[in-house]
Scaffold this motif. Structure first.
Motif, PDB file in Angstrom:
ATOM      1  N   ARG A 190       8.335  55.643  14.039  1.00 11.74           N
ATOM      2  CA  ARG A 190       9.686  56.195  14.016  1.00 11.74           C
ATOM      3  C   ARG A 190      10.512  55.550  15.121  1.00 11.74           C
ATOM      4  O   ARG A 190       9.996  55.245  16.196  1.00 11.74           O
ATOM      5  CB  ARG A 190       9.681  57.708  14.252  1.00 11.74           C
ATOM      6  CG  ARG A 190       8.837  58.517  13.279  1.00 11.74           C
ATOM      7  CD  ARG A 190       9.580  58.789  12.020  1.00 11.74           C
ATOM      8  NE  ARG A 190       8.748  59.526  11.062  1.00 11.74           N
ATOM      9  CZ  ARG A 190       9.235  60.302  10.138  1.00 11.74           C
ATOM     10  NH1 ARG A 190      10.530  60.466  10.031  1.00 11.74           N
ATOM     11  NH2 ARG A 190       8.444  60.900   9.291  1.00 11.74           N
ATOM     12  N   GLY A 191      11.770  55.336  14.814  1.00 16.44           N
ATOM     13  CA  GLY A 191      12.694  54.823  15.819  1.00 16.44           C
ATOM     14  C   GLY A 191      13.121  55.936  16.753  1.00 16.44           C
ATOM     15  O   GLY A 191      12.757  57.110  16.573  1.00 16.44           O
ATOM     16  N   THR A 192      13.928  55.602  17.749  1.00 15.15           N
ATOM     17  CA  THR A 192      14.421  56.614  18.693  1.00 15.15           C
ATOM     18  C   THR A 192      15.284  57.653  18.001  1.00 15.15           C
ATOM     19  O   THR A 192      15.429  58.766  18.488  1.00 15.15           O
ATOM     20  CB  THR A 192      15.227  55.942  19.829  1.00 15.15           C
ATOM     21  OG1 THR A 192      16.284  55.167  19.238  1.00 15.15           O
ATOM     22  CG2 THR A 192      14.337  55.064  20.680  1.00 15.15           C
TER      23      THR A 192
ATOM     24  N   GLY B 298      14.443  58.919  15.155  1.00 17.81           N
ATOM     25  CA  GLY B 298      13.538  59.724  14.339  1.00 17.81           C
ATOM     26  C   GLY B 298      13.330  59.193  12.931  1.00 17.81           C
ATOM     27  O   GLY B 298      12.570  59.753  12.153  1.00 17.81           O
ATOM     28  N   ARG B 299      13.996  58.120  12.586  1.00 18.05           N
ATOM     29  CA  ARG B 299      13.865  57.557  11.231  1.00 18.05           C
ATOM     30  C   ARG B 299      12.652  56.642  11.151  1.00 18.05           C
ATOM     31  O   ARG B 299      12.289  55.990  12.124  1.00 18.05           O
ATOM     32  CB  ARG B 299      15.119  56.774  10.855  1.00 18.05           C
ATOM     33  CG  ARG B 299      16.330  57.660  10.715  1.00 18.05           C
ATOM     34  CD  ARG B 299      17.561  56.810  10.460  1.00 18.05           C
ATOM     35  NE  ARG B 299      18.749  57.625  10.411  1.00 18.05           N
ATOM     36  CZ  ARG B 299      19.493  57.772   9.332  1.00 18.05           C
ATOM     37  NH1 ARG B 299      19.203  57.134   8.220  1.00 18.05           N
ATOM     38  NH2 ARG B 299      20.549  58.551   9.361  1.00 18.05           N
ATOM     39  N   ARG B 300      12.079  56.585   9.940  1.00 18.69           N
ATOM     40  CA  ARG B 300      10.933  55.715   9.704  1.00 18.69           C
ATOM     41  C   ARG B 300      11.316  54.261   9.951  1.00 18.69           C
ATOM     42  O   ARG B 300      12.379  53.824   9.535  1.00 18.69           O
ATOM     43  CB  ARG B 300      10.437  55.870   8.265  1.00 18.69           C
ATOM     44  CG  ARG B 300       9.741  57.171   7.995  1.00 18.69           C
ATOM     45  CD  ARG B 300       9.446  57.294   6.483  1.00 18.69           C
ATOM     46  NE  ARG B 300       8.667  58.469   6.193  1.00 18.69           N
ATOM     47  CZ  ARG B 300       9.171  59.695   6.072  1.00 18.69           C
ATOM     48  NH1 ARG B 300      10.463  59.904   6.221  1.00 18.69           N
ATOM     49  NH2 ARG B 300       8.374  60.712   5.796  1.00 18.69           N
ATOM     50  N   ARG B 301      10.394  53.531  10.583  1.00 18.22           N
ATOM     51  CA  ARG B 301      10.571  52.099  10.823  1.00 18.22           C
ATOM     52  C   ARG B 301       9.310  51.395  10.330  1.00 18.22           C
ATOM     53  O   ARG B 301       8.229  51.597  10.870  1.00 18.22           O
ATOM     54  CB  ARG B 301      10.803  51.805  12.309  1.00 18.22           C
ATOM     55  CG  ARG B 301      12.006  52.515  12.930  1.00 18.22           C
ATOM     56  CD  ARG B 301      13.324  52.209  12.265  1.00 18.22           C
ATOM     57  NE  ARG B 301      13.649  50.786  12.414  1.00 18.22           N
ATOM     58  CZ  ARG B 301      14.548  50.161  11.700  1.00 18.22           C
ATOM     59  NH1 ARG B 301      15.242  50.803  10.775  1.00 18.22           N
ATOM     60  NH2 ARG B 301      14.796  48.888  11.888  1.00 18.22           N
ATOM     61  N   TYR B 302       9.458  50.603   9.288  1.00 14.13           N
ATOM     62  CA  TYR B 302       8.344  49.891   8.683  1.00 14.13           C
ATOM     63  C   TYR B 302       8.219  48.508   9.317  1.00 14.13           C
ATOM     64  O   TYR B 302       9.109  47.672   9.165  1.00 14.13           O
ATOM     65  CB  TYR B 302       8.561  49.741   7.174  1.00 14.13           C
ATOM     66  CG  TYR B 302       8.460  51.040   6.418  1.00 14.13           C
ATOM     67  CD1 TYR B 302       7.326  51.334   5.670  1.00 14.13           C
ATOM     68  CD2 TYR B 302       9.488  51.970   6.438  1.00 14.13           C
ATOM     69  CE1 TYR B 302       7.223  52.526   4.962  1.00 14.13           C
ATOM     70  CE2 TYR B 302       9.398  53.160   5.746  1.00 14.13           C
ATOM     71  CZ  TYR B 302       8.260  53.432   5.002  1.00 14.13           C
ATOM     72  OH  TYR B 302       8.165  54.612   4.310  1.00 14.13           O
ATOM     73  N   THR B 303       7.105  48.287   9.990  1.00 15.94           N
ATOM     74  CA  THR B 303       6.847  46.971  10.572  1.00 15.94           C
ATOM     75  C   THR B 303       6.426  46.030   9.447  1.00 15.94           C
ATOM     76  O   THR B 303       6.054  46.485   8.343  1.00 15.94           O
ATOM     77  CB  THR B 303       5.707  47.047  11.607  1.00 15.94           C
ATOM     78  OG1 THR B 303       4.505  47.446  10.926  1.00 15.94           O
ATOM     79  CG2 THR B 303       6.040  48.011  12.744  1.00 15.94           C
ATOM     80  N   PRO B 304       6.436  44.732   9.695  1.00 20.07           N
ATOM     81  CA  PRO B 304       5.947  43.804   8.667  1.00 20.07           C
ATOM     82  C   PRO B 304       4.511  44.117   8.225  1.00 20.07           C
ATOM     83  O   PRO B 304       4.183  43.991   7.046  1.00 20.07           O
ATOM     84  CB  PRO B 304       6.049  42.444   9.352  1.00 20.07           C
ATOM     85  CG  PRO B 304       7.204  42.597  10.291  1.00 20.07           C
ATOM     86  CD  PRO B 304       7.046  44.016  10.828  1.00 20.07           C
TER      87      PRO B 304
END
Length: 151
Positions: A37-39, A41-47
């Motif tokens: 999650r980013g700061t 709170g949203r999902r962050r998909y790495t490669p």
């Protein structure tokens, strides 16, 4: 070589064609590793997670049951045995895909023969119930199933 930045769920959805709801379901069901999650709170998909999503998508499209996909993703600690286990699962799935392709190829050939028989019946102006149409269909099927080069 620098790693690409993480992307949001909508971007992953657009890149893969998987709906946002399905991506969230994949996460809840343990079909993809934990998504950071980013700061905000949203999902962050790495490669790396995006590669997992694509792998899961391919496994599901090829008929692997959800339980087996989950086993594949959650296969124990980072050990050589885990990789051997995953390798065995992938090899079994690859063999199942080969069998499915053989069945689909045979089915496509049969459907192609049926299409060709209908084309010839229509071109000849025959009714499907006409015995001559049935003989024509038999001839087409015999050609199509005997040798593809004879088409």
């Amino acid at each position: 070589m620098s790693e690409q930045p993480a992307v949001g769920i909508r971007d992953v959805s657009e890149r893969t064609g998987i709906s946002v709801d399905t991506l969230r379901w994949y996460e809840r069901e343990g079909l993809i590793p934990e998504v950071g999650r980013g700061t905000d709170g949203r999902r962050r998909y790495t490669p790396a997670v995006l590669r997992w999503v694509r792998t899961v998508q391919a496994l599901r499209r090829t008929g692997m049951p959800v339980a087996e996909v989950r086993e594949f993703v959650q296969a124990g600690p980072q050990t050589l045995e885990r990789h051997r286990y995953r390798l065995a699962l992938l090899e079994r799935q690859s063999a199942a895909i080969d069998e499915q392709l053989a069945r689909l190829t045979a089915d496509r050939s049969l459907i192609g023969a049926k299409i060709e028989s209908y084309r010839q019946i229509v071109e000849a102006g025959m009714d499907c119930e006409d015995p001559a149409a049935d003989r024509l269909a038999d001839e087409v099927f015999a050609r199509w199933t005997a040798d593809p080069a004879d088409r």
